[in-house]
Design a protein around this motif. Structure first.
Motif, PDB file in Angstrom:
ATOM      1  N   SER A 311      -9.805 -10.095 -78.522  1.00 28.71           N
ATOM      2  CA  SER A 311      -9.259 -10.401 -77.263  1.00 28.71           C
ATOM      3  C   SER A 311     -10.518 -10.370 -76.324  1.00 28.71           C
ATOM      4  O   SER A 311     -10.576 -11.138 -75.508  1.00 28.71           O
ATOM      5  CB  SER A 311      -8.271  -9.044 -76.864  1.00 28.71           C
ATOM      6  N   ILE A 312     -11.436  -9.448 -76.462  1.00 21.67           N
ATOM      7  CA  ILE A 312     -12.789  -9.622 -75.633  1.00 21.67           C
ATOM      8  C   ILE A 312     -13.251 -10.909 -76.118  1.00 21.67           C
ATOM      9  O   ILE A 312     -13.771 -11.659 -75.099  1.00 21.67           O
ATOM     10  CB  ILE A 312     -13.762  -8.427 -75.833  1.00 21.67           C
ATOM     11  N   GLN A 313     -13.616 -11.307 -77.154  1.00 25.26           N
ATOM     12  CA  GLN A 313     -14.223 -12.686 -77.405  1.00 25.26           C
ATOM     13  C   GLN A 313     -13.273 -13.730 -76.988  1.00 25.26           C
ATOM     14  O   GLN A 313     -13.768 -14.968 -76.302  1.00 25.26           O
ATOM     15  CB  GLN A 313     -14.272 -12.791 -78.875  1.00 25.26           C
ATOM     16  N   ARG A 314     -11.810 -13.916 -76.968  1.00 23.34           N
ATOM     17  CA  ARG A 314     -11.077 -14.700 -76.380  1.00 23.34           C
ATOM     18  C   ARG A 314     -11.017 -14.906 -74.940  1.00 23.34           C
ATOM     19  O   ARG A 314     -11.316 -15.902 -74.409  1.00 23.34           O
ATOM     20  CB  ARG A 314      -9.500 -14.464 -76.674  1.00 23.34           C
ATOM     21  N   HIS A 315     -11.227 -13.737 -74.370  1.00 22.81           N
ATOM     22  CA  HIS A 315     -11.054 -13.860 -72.665  1.00 22.81           C
ATOM     23  C   HIS A 315     -12.340 -13.430 -72.013  1.00 22.81           C
ATOM     24  O   HIS A 315     -12.352 -13.880 -70.691  1.00 22.81           O
ATOM     25  CB  HIS A 315      -9.928 -12.711 -72.077  1.00 22.81           C
ATOM     26  N   LEU A 316     -13.383 -13.114 -72.839  1.00 23.64           N
ATOM     27  CA  LEU A 316     -14.695 -12.729 -71.931  1.00 23.64           C
ATOM     28  C   LEU A 316     -15.858 -13.251 -72.447  1.00 23.64           C
ATOM     29  O   LEU A 316     -17.037 -13.687 -71.717  1.00 23.64           O
ATOM     30  CB  LEU A 316     -14.760 -10.993 -71.850  1.00 23.64           C
ATOM     31  N   ALA A 379      -8.296   3.047 -79.075  1.00 22.33           N
ATOM     32  CA  ALA A 379      -7.307   4.186 -80.011  1.00 22.33           C
ATOM     33  C   ALA A 379      -5.910   4.387 -79.604  1.00 22.33           C
ATOM     34  O   ALA A 379      -5.159   4.420 -80.114  1.00 22.33           O
ATOM     35  CB  ALA A 379      -7.940   5.227 -80.493  1.00 22.33           C
ATOM     36  N   SER A 380      -5.575   4.610 -77.977  1.00 15.54           N
ATOM     37  CA  SER A 380      -4.645   5.118 -77.841  1.00 15.54           C
ATOM     38  C   SER A 380      -3.663   3.794 -77.252  1.00 15.54           C
ATOM     39  O   SER A 380      -2.578   4.012 -76.718  1.00 15.54           O
ATOM     40  CB  SER A 380      -4.810   5.618 -76.385  1.00 15.54           C
ATOM     41  N   THR A 381      -3.837   2.407 -77.493  1.00 18.57           N
ATOM     42  CA  THR A 381      -3.108   1.421 -77.016  1.00 18.57           C
ATOM     43  C   THR A 381      -2.880   0.330 -78.331  1.00 18.57           C
ATOM     44  O   THR A 381      -3.663   0.092 -79.222  1.00 18.57           O
ATOM     45  CB  THR A 381      -4.128   0.582 -75.929  1.00 18.57           C
ATOM     46  N   THR A 382      -1.805  -0.070 -78.158  1.00 17.86           N
ATOM     47  CA  THR A 382      -1.309  -1.016 -79.141  1.00 17.86           C
ATOM     48  C   THR A 382      -1.999  -2.353 -78.915  1.00 17.86           C
ATOM     49  O   THR A 382      -2.438  -2.762 -77.985  1.00 17.86           O
ATOM     50  CB  THR A 382       0.181  -1.349 -79.073  1.00 17.86           C
ATOM     51  N   PRO A 383      -1.967  -3.187 -80.071  1.00 20.76           N
ATOM     52  CA  PRO A 383      -2.791  -4.631 -79.864  1.00 20.76           C
ATOM     53  C   PRO A 383      -2.080  -5.261 -78.925  1.00 20.76           C
ATOM     54  O   PRO A 383      -3.060  -6.107 -78.078  1.00 20.76           O
ATOM     55  CB  PRO A 383      -2.641  -5.295 -81.213  1.00 20.76           C
ATOM     56  N   GLU A 384      -0.849  -5.257 -78.733  1.00 16.78           N
ATOM     57  CA  GLU A 384      -0.232  -6.154 -77.546  1.00 16.78           C
ATOM     58  C   GLU A 384      -0.743  -5.710 -76.152  1.00 16.78           C
ATOM     59  O   GLU A 384      -0.933  -6.501 -75.513  1.00 16.78           O
ATOM     60  CB  GLU A 384       1.436  -6.021 -77.671  1.00 16.78           C
ATOM     61  N   ARG A 385      -0.709  -4.389 -75.881  1.00 16.69           N
ATOM     62  CA  ARG A 385      -1.030  -3.917 -74.560  1.00 16.69           C
ATOM     63  C   ARG A 385      -2.746  -4.110 -74.661  1.00 16.69           C
ATOM     64  O   ARG A 385      -3.127  -4.195 -73.559  1.00 16.69           O
ATOM     65  CB  ARG A 385      -0.773  -2.409 -74.586  1.00 16.69           C
ATOM     66  N   ILE A 386      -3.309  -4.052 -75.609  1.00 14.06           N
ATOM     67  CA  ILE A 386      -4.862  -4.231 -75.425  1.00 14.06           C
ATOM     68  C   ILE A 386      -5.090  -5.925 -75.055  1.00 14.06           C
ATOM     69  O   ILE A 386      -5.634  -5.855 -74.070  1.00 14.06           O
ATOM     70  CB  ILE A 386      -5.348  -4.295 -76.939  1.00 14.06           C
ATOM     71  N   GLU A 387      -4.115  -6.650 -75.520  1.00 14.44           N
ATOM     72  CA  GLU A 387      -4.531  -7.927 -74.980  1.00 14.44           C
ATOM     73  C   GLU A 387      -4.258  -8.076 -73.654  1.00 14.44           C
ATOM     74  O   GLU A 387      -4.803  -8.791 -72.972  1.00 14.44           O
ATOM     75  CB  GLU A 387      -3.262  -9.111 -75.828  1.00 14.44           C
ATOM     76  N   GLU A 388      -3.230  -7.545 -73.196  1.00 10.60           N
ATOM     77  CA  GLU A 388      -2.747  -7.606 -71.657  1.00 10.60           C
ATOM     78  C   GLU A 388      -3.713  -6.916 -71.081  1.00 10.60           C
ATOM     79  O   GLU A 388      -4.250  -7.384 -69.713  1.00 10.60           O
ATOM     80  CB  GLU A 388      -1.409  -6.870 -71.462  1.00 10.60           C
ATOM     81  N   GLY A 389      -4.278  -5.674 -71.365  1.00 10.77           N
ATOM     82  CA  GLY A 389      -5.552  -4.927 -70.553  1.00 10.77           C
ATOM     83  C   GLY A 389      -6.758  -5.905 -70.595  1.00 10.77           C
ATOM     84  O   GLY A 389      -7.355  -5.820 -69.548  1.00 10.77           O
ATOM     85  N   ILE A 390      -7.039  -6.634 -71.623  1.00 11.54           N
ATOM     86  CA  ILE A 390      -8.415  -7.393 -71.412  1.00 11.54           C
ATOM     87  C   ILE A 390      -8.047  -8.355 -70.482  1.00 11.54           C
ATOM     88  O   ILE A 390      -9.124  -9.051 -69.821  1.00 11.54           O
ATOM     89  CB  ILE A 390      -8.719  -7.827 -72.909  1.00 11.54           C
ATOM     90  N   ILE A 391      -6.939  -9.239 -70.578  1.00  9.44           N
ATOM     91  CA  ILE A 391      -6.674 -10.024 -69.488  1.00  9.44           C
ATOM     92  C   ILE A 391      -6.636  -9.932 -68.203  1.00  9.44           C
ATOM     93  O   ILE A 391      -7.419 -10.401 -67.129  1.00  9.44           O
ATOM     94  CB  ILE A 391      -5.235 -10.911 -69.656  1.00  9.44           C
ATOM     95  N   ARG A 392      -6.284  -8.429 -67.948  1.00  6.56           N
ATOM     96  CA  ARG A 392      -6.512  -7.769 -66.663  1.00  6.56           C
ATOM     97  C   ARG A 392      -7.981  -7.589 -66.417  1.00  6.56           C
ATOM     98  O   ARG A 392      -8.185  -7.582 -65.140  1.00  6.56           O
ATOM     99  CB  ARG A 392      -5.571  -6.663 -66.526  1.00  6.56           C
ATOM    100  N   LEU A 393      -8.598  -7.067 -67.134  1.00  3.76           N
ATOM    101  CA  LEU A 393      -9.870  -7.034 -66.865  1.00  3.76           C
ATOM    102  C   LEU A 393     -10.732  -7.959 -66.574  1.00  3.76           C
ATOM    103  O   LEU A 393     -11.505  -8.224 -65.619  1.00  3.76           O
ATOM    104  CB  LEU A 393     -10.726  -6.186 -68.113  1.00  3.76           C
ATOM    105  N   ARG A 394     -10.632  -9.340 -67.402  1.00  6.25           N
ATOM    106  CA  ARG A 394     -10.952 -10.507 -66.885  1.00  6.25           C
ATOM    107  C   ARG A 394     -11.002 -10.858 -65.590  1.00  6.25           C
ATOM    108  O   ARG A 394     -11.642 -11.320 -64.784  1.00  6.25           O
ATOM    109  CB  ARG A 394     -10.718 -11.573 -67.893  1.00  6.25           C
TER     110      ARG A 394
END
Length: 404
Positions: A311-316, A379-394
């Motif tokens: 996700s980081i590679q895709r969005h950042l 560790a504490s976040t599902t892959p789907e939520r990780i994707e959303e979190g990285i989008i929000r970070l970007r």
């Protein structure tokens, strides 16, 4: 009218610096909007064996479960732990073990026993600042030492020590999947650190919450394997990362000559570790489920780490660099290019408003370094939520770039 007075606090109170990491728990609880939580280093809620804990509790609890216990630990847990560790590279003996109230109590016991005001304590930079803050609370002078992809740069220590003109009393290290960087101390550096500790007569505070969570690569021998029965090793372990942090159950492995000191020091803290929770952990181990549980954690956390990196590679992309740990909980992300001008401390507020939380780099350095970096817990976040979190970070980075 009685005059206003202030209580005469101890001199050490100035060194009680608190924890940005722990404070984030209360901060996040106060949020009313959706937040992807990359901040706290906690196991995923869905992998905690809650139902099994409930079943165990219903079967083993008796009136005697809620009384005081032995300071060194409930015998049933000590023996279960020894039997389990006998199957690992950390086999040990009863005269070395004391059960603690989580890993943090183990760190507090180490500093209480070994650190006098003014003593030099080497800490990794960045580091788990709850650990360095514990040393500070006993009056330590912290010496930050750099890390790279192979962990603590041990070969830099002699020059750093020479520059201050005093040898360290203790060296605080997280050798496996370090918090916050995710890096692992290489075998060569482990051997070199032991040599330096012996030359300086310095205690190695070996804090290893994540060692059982390797999901790729080969295990590296630990300090106790490399230097058996070494009185300069104080090993801190916990069930917080492999079972549940709310249990507050861990252990220390120390030289037998030090064990009674540890017991004495603990008796001045809390008398004994939570007795009912010790019995839950003991029964969980005795049922033989720990290996299967750990295997499941390793698979899940590897999946989540890979999801975060992708996700980081895709969005950042080239806007950041990251570590790529072989286990544990964390990625260390460093801003690059124009983004490197952004303070991650300032970014935190924008990101929280956008619905994603992390720990800014300066919170992970006693000297407030690394304002271009941040820690993400996968560790504490599902892959789907990780994707959303990285989008929000970007999105948060984009907003901050408009301001700098």
């Amino acid at each position: 009218m009685r005059p206003t007075r202030t209580a005469p606090v101890a001199a050490r109170a100035d060194q009680l610096v608190g924890s940005v990491i722990d404070s984030s728990t209360s901060l996040l609880a106060a949020q009313t909007h959706d937040v992807v939580r990359f901040a706290m280093g906690a196991p995923a809620a869905e992998v905690v064996p809650t139902e099994l804990f409930r079943e165990i509790a219903s079967q083993i609890y008796t009136p005697d479960s809620f009384t005081y216990g032995a300071t060194e630990g409930e015998p049933v847990l000590v023996h279960a732990l020894l039997d389990y560790l006998a199957q690992t590279s950390e086999a040990t003996s009863e005269e070395r073990i004391v059960i603690t109230s989580g890993g943090m109590q183990g760190l507090d016991l180490a500093c209480k026993i070994y650190v006098d005001p003014g003593d030099v304590v080497i800490v990794e930079s960045p580091t788990y600042t709850n650990g360095s803050a514990t040393a500070l609370s006993y009056g330590a002078e912290l010496l930050e030492a750099p890390i790279d992809e192979n962990g603590l740069i041990v070969e830099a220590l002699p020059e750093l020590v020479a520059a201050i003109g005093r040898t360290p009393k203790a060296i605080y290290t997280i050798p496996n999947f370090q918090n916050p960087s995710g890096t692992t101390l290489s075998l060569a550096r482990r051997k070199a650190l032991l040599e330096l500790a012996h030359a300086w007569n310095a205690v190695i505070i070996d804090d290893d919450p994540y060692g059982l969570l390797r999901f790729t690569g080969e295990d590296i021998p630990g300090f106790r394997s490399l230097s058996p029965n070494d009185p300069l090793l104080f090993s801190v372990r916990t069930f917080s990362k492999i079972l549940a942090p709310g249990l507050r159950v861990g252990w220390v492995d120390v030289d037998p000559s030090v064990r009674q000191l540890v017991i004495n020091a603990k008796q001045a803290m809390d008398t004994c570790t939570n007795v009912p929770n010790q019995h839950i952990v003991a029964e969980f181990i005795c049922r033989g489920g720990l290996d299967e549980h750990l295997a499941g954690l390793r698979n899940e956390y590897r999946t989540r780490k890979e999801a975060m990196l992708e996700s980081i590679q895709r969005h950042l992309g080239g806007r950041v660099s990251t570590t790529d740990p072989d286990g544990g909980f964390f990625l260390w992300l460093t801003l690059r290019g124009d983004d490197a001008r952004i303070s991650t401390t300032a970014l935190f507020e924008t990101a929280l408003a956008e619905g994603v939380a992390f720990i800014p780099g300066p919170a992970l350095s006693p000297g407030g370094r690394f304002d271009d970096a941040l820690r993400l817990c996968f560790a504490s976040t599902t892959p789907e939520r990780i994707e959303e979190g990285i989008i929000r970070l970007r999105r948060s980075l984009d907003l901050m770039r408009e301001k700098v």
